[in-house]
Write a protein that holds these residues in place. Structure first.
Motif, PDB file in Angstrom:
ATOM      1  N   LEU A   1      -5.300   3.783   3.497  1.00 31.40           N
ATOM      2  CA  LEU A   1      -5.156   4.221   2.108  1.00 31.40           C
ATOM      3  C   LEU A   1      -4.442   3.142   1.298  1.00 31.40           C
ATOM      4  O   LEU A   1      -4.826   2.828   0.177  1.00 31.40           O
ATOM      5  CB  LEU A   1      -4.340   5.519   2.041  1.00 31.40           C
ATOM      6  N   TYR A   2      -3.413   2.587   1.913  1.00 27.63           N
ATOM      7  CA  TYR A   2      -2.648   1.547   1.219  1.00 27.63           C
ATOM      8  C   TYR A   2      -3.551   0.374   0.872  1.00 27.63           C
ATOM      9  O   TYR A   2      -3.592  -0.077  -0.257  1.00 27.63           O
ATOM     10  CB  TYR A   2      -1.479   1.079   2.087  1.00 27.63           C
ATOM     11  N   ARG A   3      -4.317  -0.097   1.876  1.00 24.15           N
ATOM     12  CA  ARG A   3      -5.161  -1.273   1.642  1.00 24.15           C
ATOM     13  C   ARG A   3      -6.250  -0.973   0.621  1.00 24.15           C
ATOM     14  O   ARG A   3      -6.559  -1.798  -0.233  1.00 24.15           O
ATOM     15  CB  ARG A   3      -5.763  -1.764   2.959  1.00 24.15           C
ATOM     16  N   PHE A   4      -6.799   0.235   0.717  1.00 22.01           N
ATOM     17  CA  PHE A   4      -7.830   0.628  -0.241  1.00 22.01           C
ATOM     18  C   PHE A   4      -7.294   0.557  -1.676  1.00 22.01           C
ATOM     19  O   PHE A   4      -7.869  -0.101  -2.541  1.00 22.01           O
ATOM     20  CB  PHE A   4      -8.328   2.043   0.084  1.00 22.01           C
TER      21      PHE A   4
ATOM     22  N   LYS B   1      -6.815   1.044 -12.435  1.00 30.89           N
ATOM     23  CA  LYS B   1      -5.716   0.189 -11.962  1.00 30.89           C
ATOM     24  C   LYS B   1      -4.392   0.958 -12.001  1.00 30.89           C
ATOM     25  O   LYS B   1      -3.608   0.912 -11.057  1.00 30.89           O
ATOM     26  CB  LYS B   1      -5.605  -1.050 -12.841  1.00 30.89           C
ATOM     27  N   ASP B   2      -4.177   1.673 -13.094  1.00 30.46           N
ATOM     28  CA  ASP B   2      -2.925   2.436 -13.226  1.00 30.46           C
ATOM     29  C   ASP B   2      -2.816   3.493 -12.140  1.00 30.46           C
ATOM     30  O   ASP B   2      -1.758   3.676 -11.549  1.00 30.46           O
ATOM     31  CB  ASP B   2      -2.860   3.122 -14.596  1.00 30.46           C
ATOM     32  N   ILE B   3      -3.907   4.177 -11.905  1.00 29.74           N
ATOM     33  CA  ILE B   3      -3.880   5.218 -10.885  1.00 29.74           C
ATOM     34  C   ILE B   3      -3.599   4.601  -9.519  1.00 29.74           C
ATOM     35  O   ILE B   3      -2.763   5.093  -8.752  1.00 29.74           O
ATOM     36  CB  ILE B   3      -5.215   5.992 -10.868  1.00 29.74           C
ATOM     37  N   ALA B   4      -4.268   3.500  -9.244  1.00 32.18           N
ATOM     38  CA  ALA B   4      -4.062   2.846  -7.950  1.00 32.18           C
ATOM     39  C   ALA B   4      -2.616   2.399  -7.790  1.00 32.18           C
ATOM     40  O   ALA B   4      -1.997   2.622  -6.745  1.00 32.18           O
ATOM     41  CB  ALA B   4      -5.014   1.663  -7.803  1.00 32.18           C
ATOM     42  N   SER B   5      -2.048   1.794  -8.822  1.00 33.70           N
ATOM     43  CA  SER B   5      -0.670   1.321  -8.636  1.00 33.70           C
ATOM     44  C   SER B   5       0.298   2.500  -8.534  1.00 33.70           C
ATOM     45  O   SER B   5       1.300   2.420  -7.826  1.00 33.70           O
ATOM     46  CB  SER B   5      -0.223   0.340  -9.720  1.00 33.70           C
ATOM     47  N   HIS B   6      -0.050   3.575  -9.216  1.00 33.27           N
ATOM     48  CA  HIS B   6       0.784   4.773  -9.085  1.00 33.27           C
ATOM     49  C   HIS B   6       0.782   5.269  -7.636  1.00 33.27           C
ATOM     50  O   HIS B   6       1.829   5.516  -7.054  1.00 33.27           O
ATOM     51  CB  HIS B   6       0.245   5.849 -10.023  1.00 33.27           C
ATOM     52  N   HIS B   7      -0.399   5.381  -7.059  1.00 33.83           N
ATOM     53  CA  HIS B   7      -0.476   5.859  -5.676  1.00 33.83           C
ATOM     54  C   HIS B   7       0.219   4.910  -4.714  1.00 33.83           C
ATOM     55  O   HIS B   7       0.842   5.334  -3.750  1.00 33.83           O
ATOM     56  CB  HIS B   7      -1.938   6.033  -5.270  1.00 33.83           C
ATOM     57  N   LEU B   8       0.111   3.634  -4.987  1.00 31.29           N
ATOM     58  CA  LEU B   8       0.718   2.658  -4.076  1.00 31.29           C
ATOM     59  C   LEU B   8       2.221   2.854  -3.946  1.00 31.29           C
ATOM     60  O   LEU B   8       2.808   2.591  -2.901  1.00 31.29           O
ATOM     61  CB  LEU B   8       0.424   1.237  -4.558  1.00 31.29           C
ATOM     62  N   GLU B   9       2.817   3.328  -5.016  1.00 27.79           N
ATOM     63  CA  GLU B   9       4.259   3.558  -4.959  1.00 27.79           C
ATOM     64  C   GLU B   9       4.634   4.586  -3.898  1.00 27.79           C
ATOM     65  O   GLU B   9       5.739   4.599  -3.393  1.00 27.79           O
ATOM     66  CB  GLU B   9       4.769   4.077  -6.304  1.00 27.79           C
ATOM     67  N   PHE B  10       3.701   5.472  -3.618  1.00 27.12           N
ATOM     68  CA  PHE B  10       4.011   6.535  -2.671  1.00 27.12           C
ATOM     69  C   PHE B  10       3.431   6.267  -1.283  1.00 27.12           C
ATOM     70  O   PHE B  10       3.565   7.073  -0.387  1.00 27.12           O
ATOM     71  CB  PHE B  10       3.481   7.877  -3.189  1.00 27.12           C
TER      72      PHE B  10
ATOM     73  N   GLU C   1       2.690   0.718   3.771  1.00 27.35           N
ATOM     74  CA  GLU C   1       1.882  -0.050   4.694  1.00 27.35           C
ATOM     75  C   GLU C   1       2.462   0.178   6.086  1.00 27.35           C
ATOM     76  O   GLU C   1       3.672   0.175   6.267  1.00 27.35           O
ATOM     77  CB  GLU C   1       2.009  -1.517   4.297  1.00 27.35           C
ATOM     78  N   LYS C   2       1.619   0.342   7.051  1.00 26.17           N
ATOM     79  CA  LYS C   2       2.046   0.478   8.438  1.00 26.17           C
ATOM     80  C   LYS C   2       3.016   1.634   8.674  1.00 26.17           C
ATOM     81  O   LYS C   2       3.908   1.549   9.499  1.00 26.17           O
ATOM     82  CB  LYS C   2       2.691  -0.818   8.939  1.00 26.17           C
ATOM     83  N   SER C   3       2.896   2.695   7.915  1.00 22.77           N
ATOM     84  CA  SER C   3       3.804   3.817   8.135  1.00 22.77           C
ATOM     85  C   SER C   3       3.369   4.611   9.361  1.00 22.77           C
ATOM     86  O   SER C   3       4.136   5.357   9.937  1.00 22.77           O
ATOM     87  CB  SER C   3       3.789   4.752   6.921  1.00 22.77           C
TER      88      SER C   3
END
Lengths: 119, 542
Positions: B32-35, B52-61, B64-66
């Protein structure tokens, strides 16, 4: 004709860059990961390489670090980075990167930078 | 060049990814992170800024490698927001969160709505929130006054006639207080006779608006008033109530003192953080008017012992800061002690009682100009915390040892919701966030109200925020709320109901039963987080 290598694992973005630069009349080769980029750069006679920072196999930074001195001296290295952090840039600069373009960038911005460098 | 071509490719890519994931049990968080990382990197360049905004929003949560695995109903919540995907497919889960509103909520102006008409209140709350404002509501003037003191709204919308109208005193107090703090009050009524309007203006309302409101005018109007308030506040350096300086002045003065140190024109100054002990009890027992008197007197007495170059600033509710130029920590300690003695002799009067107040203080001596203001405040705050923690009514000087001390009690957030996705999202968010206003967060979650009520989570003098789903199997949220209010002390437990849209009746019942706030589903985590930060500020200063 000037020769450019475009290395990015993200295929849509890579295609966009390739199309943009081909329109400007450059000869382009592509690489999908860092290892491929490194091999191509050492083989071919490139004037410029556009390297994504985050790539599988080898990161853009690792590619630069692994380049032979001779290749490095004869090529301009542009790094695409989503990590705009000063620190990453500093490390990459020390390793020999010449320019940075922060993602997201506009195709026009990219063309301008590349033309400027190769002018 | 045809940028559409790449946008089309991006949409196809998302489709393909979804199709691939659908065939599997779980998707790893790494994927999910890489996507989203790739989507973010590319979409901005090809002119898909919403994506882009949605993607960066999700990335905050996402991490990687969790190693975490996401089930289909979980990852679909993230995918559902993507513009291409949203239009075509419905999410299979019953309750959805995250509507994809990504504006920074922390900065949003905060509006207090006081009105006993639940239908109107919910309507106006909804309307304001969909236009980017945060709101909190009170059904009585009494509650409104309490919220005004606790939460410092930027604007108040007030029903012209409130049910506890013999609480005209309450109304007057609220209006006076708001005027002093330059908080615009907008009165509203269905009875907009000129007589009523005149009364409203006489009472101190800034504006009078007739119900029903004109939707085309309302938001521009609110923005106009908020802008005015901001501008006024920018000029103000003094706290209107107490005559102490305000926080803005504090920053200016502190910077000045640090500069003087850097220029070596003075050897040291002291920064003292002060908090009145058990002040909430003063307010609760004797009323806010008496509380205000105490604050005024406190400042007056300080000024009596202060030198001309000293300054006192009101930091927040009952928190003050002294800046004492050319003063070492030991000198500062002595001066604070003189003031402490003076204050202890001051008798305060309430209708029924005579009482005294005490305070706790933390001192930070600043002896070189390389300190960052934030660091100074943090050190003084740490010392103050120690003073409070070790029994109050005392002064502690900050030193290196204190730096290692783990400050602050934790704040417990309890999520009671049968929807696994909601629980998962909120838990994940708060694990990551870790703290609110420097307080470490503990999280508990329950999938039904009965196990929540039966569990032994409650400890005295701990603070809790309970996010309670309104609709749950076994026992519904409103019933859980009732039990909670009947069996646990109210003051340490803030309850916010999570409710489905169109649940007005439910909202009314919940508020009448003592819910402090409610949030309408679907919501996004950021929005919830911003609200909770705000709500938390109420319980964090006991």
């Amino acid at each position: 004709m000037k020769k450019i290598l475009v290395a990015d694992d993200e295929d849509i973005l890579r295609m966009l860059i390739v199309d943009t630069l081909e329109d400007l009349g450059f000869e382009i080769e592509e690489a999908e990961d860092g290892q491929e980029a490194l091999e191509k750069l050492e083989e071919g006679n490139f004037d410029l390489a556009i390297l994504d920072y985050m790539m599988p196999e080898k990161t853009g930074l690792e590619v630069i670090q692994s380049l032979s001195k001779e290749t490095k001296n004869n090529i301009q290295l542009v790094m695409l980075t989503a990590k705009a952090q000063e620190q990453d840039r500093q490390i990459a600069l020390n390793a020999g990167a010449d320019y940075f373009i922060a993602k997201p960038f506009s195709p026009t911005e990219l063309s301008a930078v590349v033309e400027e460098i190769l002018a | 060049m045809e940028i559409k071509k790449y946008q089309q490719m991006m949409n196809e890519r998302i489709e393909k990814t979804v199709n691939r994931w659908e065939k599997r049990e779980t998707v790893s968080e790494d994927e999910l992170y890489r996507f989203f990382h790739n989507v973010k990197g590319t979409s901005g360049t090809i002119g898909m800024s919403e994506l882009k905004d949605i993607a960066s929003h999700h990335l905050e949560f996402l991490e990687e490698k969790s190693g975490k695995l996401w089930t289909e109903s979980e990852w679909r919540v993230l995918l559902k927001e993507l513009p291409v995907y949203k239009s075509e497919k419905e999410m299979p889960v019953t309750e959805n969160i995250w509507t994809g509103d990504l504006t920074e909520q922390e900065e949003r102006p905060f509006i207090l709505i006081i009105d006993d008409d639940v239908e109107f209140v919910t309507f106006i709350k909804d309307y304001l929130e969909s236009n980017g404002f945060q709101t909190i509501i009170a059904l009585t003037g009494e509650k409104g006054l309490e919220l005004f003191y606790d939460m410092k709204p930027s604007l108040i919308i007030l029903d012209y006639i409130l049910p506890d109208i013999d609480g005209i005193a309450v109304l007057k107090q609220l209006l006076e207080k708001a005027q002093k703090e330059f908080t615009p009050i907008v009165m509203m009524s269905a009875h907009s006779s000129s007589e009523n309007r005149a009364r409203a203006y006489e009472m101190g309302a800034f504006d009078f608006i007739g119900k029903p409101i004109d939707k085309n005018l309302f938001i521009p109007f609110i923005n106009n008033r908020l802008k005015f308030r901001d501008r006024v506040n920018n000029f103000v350096l003094q706290d209107e109530l107490t005559g102490a300086y305000n926080r803005k002045y504090l920053t200016i003065e502190l910077t000045k003192q640090i500069k003087k140190l850097a220029e070596k024109t003075t050897p040291a100054f002291s920064y003292v953080m002060v908090d009145l002990d058990h002040f909430k009890q003063v307010n609760d027992n004797y009323g806010h008017l008496v509380g205000d008197e105490v604050l005024k007197k406190f400042v007056e007495l300080f000024k009596r012992v202060a030198r001309p170059e000293d300054s006192i600033c009101r930091y927040g509710g009952e928190e003050f800061t002294f800046i004492l130029p050319d003063t070492t920590r030991h000198q500062a300690e002595a001066r604070v002690s003189t003031f402490r003695e003076l204050l202890s002799e001051q008798k305060f009067q309430s209708e029924s009682d005579t009482f005294t107040v005490t305070f706790s203080a933390g001192i930070k001596e600043v002896d070189n100009g390389s300190f960052h203001p934030k660091m100074i405040m943090e050190h003084a705050d740490k010392a103050l915390y120690m003073a409070k923690d070790s029994g109050r009514n005392k002064t502690i000087i900050f030193d290196r040892e204190l730096e290692k001390v783990e400050t602050s009690d934790s704040l417990t957030i309890i999520i009671v919701d049968d929807d696994e996705v909601v629980r998962g999202m909120l838990t994940h968010h708060y694990r990551k966030k870790g703290e609110i206003s420097g307080r470490p967060i503990e999280i508990r979650d329950y999938d039904n109200g009965i196990s929540f009520l039966n569990d032994k989570w409650y400890k005295r003098n701990q603070q809790y925020i309970v996010l309670l789903d309104g609709m749950m199997p076994k026992m519904d949220g409103v019933e859980v709320l009732k039990q909670l209010r009947d069996h646990y002390p109210k003051k340490d437990i803030i309850v916010s109901m999570l409710t489905a849209r169109k649940g007005e009746l439910e909202v009314a019942r919940a508020l009448n039963l003592g819910a402090d706030d409610y949030m309408v589903k679907p919501f996004n985590v950021k929005e919830v987080s911003a609200r909770i930060d705000r709500i938390a500020s109420r319980v964090l200063h006991p």
